[in-house]
Design an enzyme around this catalytic site. Structure first.
Site, short mmCIF file in Angstrom:
data_model
loop_
_atom_site.label_atom_id
_atom_site.label_comp_id
_atom_site.label_asym_id
_atom_site.label_seq_id
_atom_site.Cartn_x
_atom_site.Cartn_y
_atom_site.Cartn_z
N ALA A 212 35.75 30.31 45.80
CA ALA A 212 34.65 30.04 44.86
C ALA A 212 34.47 31.27 43.99
CB ALA A 212 33.38 29.78 45.65
N GLU B 215 39.92 25.38 51.05
CA GLU B 215 39.20 24.11 51.25
C GLU B 215 39.70 23.03 50.30
OE1 GLU B 215 35.33 26.03 50.91
OE2 GLU B 215 34.86 25.34 52.94
N GLU C 203 34.98 33.94 53.86
CA GLU C 203 33.55 33.88 53.53
C GLU C 203 32.71 34.80 54.41
OE1 GLU C 203 35.55 31.27 53.88
OE2 GLU C 203 35.19 29.82 52.26
N1 COA Z 1 35.47 35.02 42.51
C1 COA Z 1 35.31 35.66 41.35
N2 COA Z 1 36.22 36.51 40.85
C2 COA Z 1 37.34 36.73 41.56
C3 COA Z 1 37.57 36.10 42.79
C4 COA Z 1 36.58 35.21 43.27
N3 COA Z 1 36.72 34.53 44.41
N4 COA Z 1 38.76 36.52 43.28
C5 COA Z 1 39.24 37.39 42.36
N5 COA Z 1 38.39 37.52 41.34
C6 COA Z 1 38.51 38.35 40.12
C7 COA Z 1 38.23 39.81 40.41
O1 COA Z 1 36.83 40.05 40.40
C8 COA Z 1 38.95 40.47 39.26
O2 COA Z 1 38.17 40.32 38.10
P1 COA Z 1 38.05 41.57 37.03
O3 COA Z 1 39.47 41.77 36.58
O4 COA Z 1 37.17 41.02 35.97
O5 COA Z 1 37.52 42.71 37.80
C9 COA Z 1 40.18 39.59 39.09
O6 COA Z 1 39.86 38.33 39.68
C10 COA Z 1 41.41 40.12 39.78
O7 COA Z 1 41.07 40.36 41.13
P2 COA Z 1 41.64 41.62 41.94
O8 COA Z 1 40.82 41.76 43.18
O9 COA Z 1 41.74 42.79 41.03
O10 COA Z 1 43.11 41.08 42.24
P3 COA Z 1 44.07 41.40 43.46
O11 COA Z 1 45.33 40.67 43.14
O12 COA Z 1 44.14 42.86 43.72
O13 COA Z 1 43.33 40.75 44.76
C11 COA Z 1 42.29 38.95 45.99
C12 COA Z 1 43.26 39.37 44.85
C13 COA Z 1 42.27 37.43 45.93
C14 COA Z 1 42.81 39.44 47.34
C15 COA Z 1 40.89 39.57 45.75
O14 COA Z 1 40.53 39.35 44.42
C16 COA Z 1 39.81 38.95 46.63
O15 COA Z 1 39.65 39.34 47.78
N6 COA Z 1 39.05 37.96 46.09
C17 COA Z 1 37.95 37.32 46.77
C18 COA Z 1 38.46 36.36 47.83
C19 COA Z 1 37.29 35.71 48.57
O16 COA Z 1 36.53 36.35 49.25
N7 COA Z 1 37.23 34.39 48.43
C20 COA Z 1 36.20 33.59 49.09
C21 COA Z 1 35.03 33.38 48.21
S1 COA Z 1 33.75 32.50 49.03
#
Ligand code: COA
Length: 261
Positions: free
Chosen positions: A68, A115, A135
């Site tokens: 999300a 999901e 989460e």
């Molecule tokens: N919601 C909103 N933005 C997200 C996102 C999410 N779930 N996942 C990634 N992004 C955004 C980051 O904020 C970043 O935005 P910015 O460039 O404006 O700062 C961009 O996507 C790139 O993310 P980044 O973390 O730099 O990429 P990465 O390749 O190093 O890592 C992930 C990728 C997926 C491991 C990491 O982004 C992450 O842990 N995301 C959240 C996952 C999560 O907790 N999901 C469950 C949500 S309930």
């Protein structure tokens, strides 16, 4: 040429419709707009007889869907969050879609992304994909089927570990616990997915719809109820022209041409 929406792309290849979540800069995180557009698009494709199978995937080579959109969580009340999940449920739209839906998982498949994949009927992953329900790291729990569909698919022990640790793991592990049907090298992901999608898309659309409904009953009813309803759905096939065509084609040693009637 793909049809472009604000957050999605739609491409039609024969009887297969490919929906790409198109927010690669945000790792294809699901915001409200994506959920709305996805649900509206499925509503359109539901009655489109030229489409037999839908494939969901993510744009770019990093993410399927990284969950999300966390940026939208800030300041949201429990009632608005409940409305987002229930009022515009893309997951329910996929689950109840009357045609097979395949998740083509090309990278991060996390939280709401996992999901969404769980709401699909078949999951095919690239070797570079990774999975998790993280989460818990945000102080919340899965709310789009993660505790229910995941548990039914992989069992309580594995689901519990994923949800309680929030750990991210690789595609081989996802395969070993039954979370995905196939894992293939990244370069073969599309070909493998299209091979399976095309194989399904040739079948009788009515039989596919009834088969999907019947299989889903297994985790939603007790055995006696499931078996009874399976017989009803099976018997319903005997009222279709497709059943006559399928049987005739077999007896005449030719390929059936199903019409969805
Ligand atoms: N919601 C909103 N933005 C997200 C996102 C999410 N779930 N996942 C990634 N992004 C955004 C980051 O904020 C970043 O935005 P910015 O460039 O404006 O700062 C961009 O996507 C790139 O993310 P980044 O973390 O730099 O990429 P990465 O390749 O190093 O890592 C992930 C990728 C997926 C491991 C990491 O982004 C992450 O842990 N995301 C959240 C996952 C999560 O907790 N999901 C469950 C949500 S309930």
């Amino acid at each position: 040429m793909p049809e472009t929406y604000e957050t999605l792309l739609l491409e039609r290849r024969g009887r297969v419709a490919i929906i790409t979540i198109n927010r690669p800069d945000k790792r294809n995180a699901l915001n409200i707009k994506t959920r709305e557009e996805g649900a509206a698009l499925l509503e359109e494709l539901r009655g489109d007889n030229s489409v037999g199978v839908v494939v969901f995937t993510g744009a770019g080579d990093k993410a399927f869907i990284a969950g999300a959109d966390i940026a939208e969580f800030a300041g949201r009340t429990s009632i608005t969050q409940r409305d987002v999940m229930m009022g515009r449920s893309l997951f329910t739209a996929i689950d109840s879609f009357p045609k097979p839906v395949i998740a083509m998982i090309n990278g991060y498949c996390l939280g709401g992304g996992c999901e969404l994949a769980l709401a699909c009927d078949i999951r095919i992953a690239s070797e570079t994909a990774s999975f998790g329900q993280p989460e818990i790291n945000l102080g919340i729990i899965p709310g789009g089927g993660g505790t229910q569909r995941l548990t039914r698919l992989v069992g309580e022990g594995k689901a519990m570990e994923m949800i309680l640790t929030g750990e991210i793991f690789d595609a081989a592990t996802a395969f070993s616990i039954g979370l995905v049907n196939h894992v293939v090298p990244a370069a073969q992901l599309e070909a493998k997915t299209m091979e399976i999608a095309n194989r399904i898309a040739d079948k009788s659309p009515i039989a596919l719809q009834l088969a999907k409904e019947a299989v889903k009953l297994a985790s939603r009813s007790n055995l006696d109820e499931g078996l009874r309803r399976e017989v009803d759905l099976f018997a319903l096939c005997f009222s279709t022209e497709d059943k006559d065509e399928g049987v005739s084609a077999f007896l005449e040693k030719r390929k059936p041409a199903f019409k969805g009637k």
